[in-house]
Design an enzyme around this catalytic site. Sequence first.
Site, short mmCIF file in Angstrom:
data_model
loop_
_atom_site.label_atom_id
_atom_site.label_comp_id
_atom_site.label_asym_id
_atom_site.label_seq_id
_atom_site.Cartn_x
_atom_site.Cartn_y
_atom_site.Cartn_z
CB THR A 199 118.05 74.61 20.73
OG1 THR A 199 117.08 73.80 20.07
CG2 THR A 199 117.46 75.42 21.74
CG PHE B 189 121.15 76.58 24.84
CD1 PHE B 189 120.41 75.98 25.92
CD2 PHE B 189 121.38 75.87 23.54
CE1 PHE B 189 119.88 74.71 25.46
CE2 PHE B 189 120.86 74.85 23.42
CZ PHE B 189 120.17 73.97 24.30
#
Length: 630
Positions: A529, A531
């Site tokens: 992921t 960010f």
Amino acid sequence: MIIVLNKQIEPSDKERIVDYLKEKGFRVREIQGESDTVLGAVGSAAVDRSQIQVLPGVAEVIPISKPYKLASREFKKEDTVIKVGGVKIGGNRFCVMGGPCAVENAGQIDAAARIVAESGGVILRGGAFKPRTSPYAFQGLGEEGLKLMKAAGNKYGLPIATEIVSEKHIPLMEPYVDIYQIGARNMQNFELLKAVGKLGKPVMLKRGLSATMMEWLMAAEYLLANGTDDVILCERGIRTFETETRNTLDLSMIPVLKKVTHLPIIVDPSHGTGRRDSVIPMAMAAAAAGADGVIVEMHPNPEKALSDGAQSLYPEQFEKMVCDLRSVAAILNKELARIPQPAAEPETVLPTAAHPHSVAFQGEHGAFSEIALKKFFDPEKYCSLPCKTFHDVFESVLKGEAEFGIVPIENSLAGSIHTNYDLLLRYPDLTICGETKIRVSHNLIGIKTTELKNIKRVYSHPQALSQCARFIEEHGYRTFAVVDTSGSVAMVKEMNDPQAAAIAGDAAAEYWDMKILKPGIESDPKNFTRFYIVCRKENKPKTENPDKVSIVFSTKDEPGALLKILKIFADGGLNLSKLESRPIFGKPWEYLFYAALDTDGKTDTKGIFESVKDHSEFFKVLGSFKKMQD
Ligand code: PEP
Ligand code: MN
């Protein structure tokens, strides 16, 4: 005339040009445009243009064709954005001003200010000197009214706008007033305009009862020529043969004015119609027509108002109007102007004095966002501030409760987190200042006394559940969606149920002191992921040679529009590392493109973006920062 200066002009050459023009009898204004610096020279002096053209540092001399000079778009291409106590009027903001017709007493103006601020208004209006048609009608509280209004404005963080009717009131008014209002009846009171213009403060100039656009702009020119740069035009209705409404609100003027002047335009639907039932529809129409805001009369108790009660909104109507205006403004890519919150003192943000800075993240302690936060920020120096929603993360950074925020933007398996793309656009005061990524590895987590074979039900965030779909299927678990992964661990702990388990990262198991029943249960171990780190623009740390830029744009509705823009990136040597389209709020079937561009850190992206702007309907840089290291 307009004198466009060479881009690399020497300061001494600029000074010489200014002195020359002043000597010839011109008033000179310098304007820093987005691409050029220009001098505006106005006055009745006659000079041969070719003499100015040959001065060192002069790129071009352009005559202004309109009789209004400083107010014209020829003089200044970009929209004027006026800052009043941190509130921005003009540009891509839509500003709501509200309050009673007149200040009547402390309780009334305090209640009005509270309602304006709580509803999302940003400027408090109210008259202390009232120019009334009848000499026997209430004339206003004078200085006492100003005092009460300023106190109420200060209490709720609202700058105040109030009418000046006579030059002799200036010394008395100066300490209190943020925006001087010139009333319709005084639009051509040239001595008043000269005196108020000299003060250099923002002025809202109402259109005269029977003024043409030219007369109105010439009145604005008086203010500008005498010293202020900040003039707001206010359309408040004109006299026509119609008597059903108090005046005829001339909204058709807005697009015409927008073409010829850079000044912001506010609409007053209260005096424009004189009827409460017409105020909200006309406010909506003003926003749709491209106005930069509205000024609306609202009274805590309109039946008791000493003036203009019949056109004053009830507080609930005002609140609903602001809410609806937000949606209409969005169609025109505008945000409601807001009152900036002062950055909180470190003491007020700090859970412990050992952590001088804080970073907001979504979820409970132990969430993946917090793991990313600890990777990007030194945990010794930064503490983490859990927030319920992504929206709360943006809000807490905006309000200064946290210095930075961190939000997931993309998962390698599940794709983009669209809410956060939308929020980046909805918070123009924030910018992206960095990025980071983490590997996401999920565990099945239960209470200390249970075992894997007991589990029947699994709780987690939908993304985590889908990333572990294979494992869940193999075991035939029933699944339940929860707002965040770490929160699901907390929930299972509280349930104390040996048949229940959560799916979350190691940090969540550790934080809640729970048992990992099975580690690494994600279907694909290559699960990452990414960010973004956000902060308020003014708090952005200096970045040497930022090599990544995140932008958002919309294309013109014509064949090849996107291709043309992509070609500009390619020709400029920018590597498009991501392109994603999102629907535009309020415009069904129209899309914004979010793009990430890699640069070598030295390319002049400003020039490239200028030509992208020429080929797009909308363009905005969301942030430039250092690319994360793999
Ligand atoms: C007012 O705003 O209170 C007012 C008197 O407006 P106008 O000058 O437009 O009549
Ligand atoms: Mn009024």
